[in-house]
Enzyme design. Sequence first.
Site, mmCIF file in Angstrom:
data_model
loop_
_atom_site.group_PDB
_atom_site.id
_atom_site.type_symbol
_atom_site.label_atom_id
_atom_site.label_comp_id
_atom_site.label_asym_id
_atom_site.label_seq_id
_atom_site.Cartn_x
_atom_site.Cartn_y
_atom_site.Cartn_z
ATOM 1 N N GLU A 169 57.535 54.687 5.114
ATOM 2 C CA GLU A 169 56.203 54.594 5.734
ATOM 3 C C GLU A 169 55.184 55.769 5.618
ATOM 4 O O GLU A 169 54.245 55.678 5.747
ATOM 5 C CB GLU A 169 56.837 54.602 7.252
ATOM 6 N N GLY B 34 67.032 52.707 11.385
ATOM 7 C CA GLY B 34 66.030 52.783 12.271
ATOM 8 C C GLY B 34 66.162 52.069 13.645
ATOM 9 O O GLY B 34 66.808 52.767 14.572
ATOM 10 N N GLY B 35 65.609 51.015 13.795
ATOM 11 C CA GLY B 35 65.773 50.214 14.967
ATOM 12 C C GLY B 35 67.050 50.336 15.727
ATOM 13 O O GLY B 35 66.972 50.413 17.077
ATOM 14 N N HIS C 74 60.127 58.973 3.120
ATOM 15 C CA HIS C 74 60.193 57.503 3.713
ATOM 16 C C HIS C 74 59.190 56.703 3.331
ATOM 17 O O HIS C 74 58.044 56.845 3.372
ATOM 18 C CB HIS C 74 60.257 57.898 5.420
ATOM 19 N N ASN D 267 67.038 57.487 12.588
ATOM 20 C CA ASN D 267 65.595 57.629 12.269
ATOM 21 C C ASN D 267 64.894 56.880 13.643
ATOM 22 O O ASN D 267 64.776 55.825 13.563
ATOM 23 C CB ASN D 267 65.138 57.335 11.110
ATOM 24 N N TRP D 268 64.466 57.746 14.574
ATOM 25 C CA TRP D 268 63.879 57.010 15.931
ATOM 26 C C TRP D 268 62.354 56.636 15.285
ATOM 27 O O TRP D 268 61.810 56.130 16.127
ATOM 28 C CB TRP D 268 63.951 58.151 16.906
HETATM 29 C C1 PEP Z 1 64.283 53.250 8.567
HETATM 30 O O1 PEP Z 1 63.393 53.673 9.189
HETATM 31 O O2 PEP Z 1 64.670 54.164 7.632
HETATM 32 C C2 PEP Z 1 64.979 52.105 8.629
HETATM 33 C C3 PEP Z 1 66.037 51.778 7.885
HETATM 34 O O3 PEP Z 1 64.745 51.107 9.894
HETATM 35 P P1 PEP Z 1 65.266 49.923 10.143
HETATM 36 O O4 PEP Z 1 67.135 50.311 10.254
HETATM 37 O O5 PEP Z 1 64.582 49.475 11.461
HETATM 38 O O6 PEP Z 1 65.192 48.827 9.139
#
Ligand code: PEP
Length: 253
Positions: free
Chosen positions: A97, A233-234, A95, A9-10
Site C-alpha cells: 500500500e 492485516g484484516g 508495504h 498490521n492494523w
Molecule cells: C497486510 O496488510 O499486510 C495484509 C497481509 O493484509 P490482509 O491480511 O488483510 O490481506
Amino acid sequence: MRQPVVIGNWKLNGSPASTEAWVSAVLSGMGALDAVEIGLCPPFVLIPTAVRQAAGSALQIGGQDCAEYLSGAYTGEVSADLLRAVGCHYVILGHSERRALFGETDAVIARKMVRALAAGLVPVLCVGETLAEREAGQMEAVVRQQLRAVVDVVGIQAFERSIIAYEPVWAIGTGVTATPDQAQAMHAFIRGLLAEYNPHVARMVRLQYGGSVKPDNAAQLFSQPDIDGGLIGGASLKAEEFLSICRAAADAR
Ligand code: PEP
C-alpha cells in the site's frame, strides 16, 4: 531452528479503547504460545497505548512505516529513532500500500531500511508482485529486484536481524490467498536468492507470508518449510482470530 513470528498490521484501523482491549485479550491468550514471537503494528498514535499495555510481556509493538529522514522540515513524518524511543521493536517497510498509494520506490525503501537499522528497530521488509506481474510470469523477477535494491544498500548481514514478508499484492485484503504451494515456492526462491549473498543469513532469516491469512488457512501455510509465520492485516483486528493464527504458527513447528 527459526522461531515463527506473527505480526498484526492494523493499517488505518483501531482506537485507544480497542488497542487496550486487544492487547489485554492477546496477553491473556499468549501464555501458551511462547514458541511464537508475536507483534502488533497499530497506527502511530496508538503505539504508546499498546506499548504501555504490553509492558513486561513478550508482545512486541511496531510502526507501519518510518521516514527516510532523521529529523527536520518533513511535516507529517515519523522517524525510526522516534519509533524506537517510544518503545517500538519493529517497523514495517515497503508495504504494497505504501508502494502503490504513496509512490514509495525501492530506493526510498532502502533508505528507510538504513534508518530503521541504525535506530535498532527490526525491519519487516515487504515484497511481492501484482496479479498482472504474476500472470506475465514476472513474479520472481519483481521480487528479485525489490530485494536486491535493499540488500545492495544495507548489506546482507542486515538480514540477520530483519524479517522479510512475502505479500503478493493480489492476496492483500482480497480474501484470495496464495496456495501453500505458491507461497512456499516464492519463499524458497527468496531464500535461494539470499543464499547467493550469504547461505548462513539465508538459513536464519525469517520469511513471513502475508495476504488474506485467516484462522482456517493459517495452518496449511505455516506448515510449509520456508514459511516462518505471517504478517496479518484484516484478521489481526479481532484478538481471537489473531490468537488462533498465532496458535497455528506454534502448532506448525
Ligand atoms: C497486510 O496488510 O499486510 C495484509 C497481509 O493484509 P490482509 O491480511 O488483510 O490481506
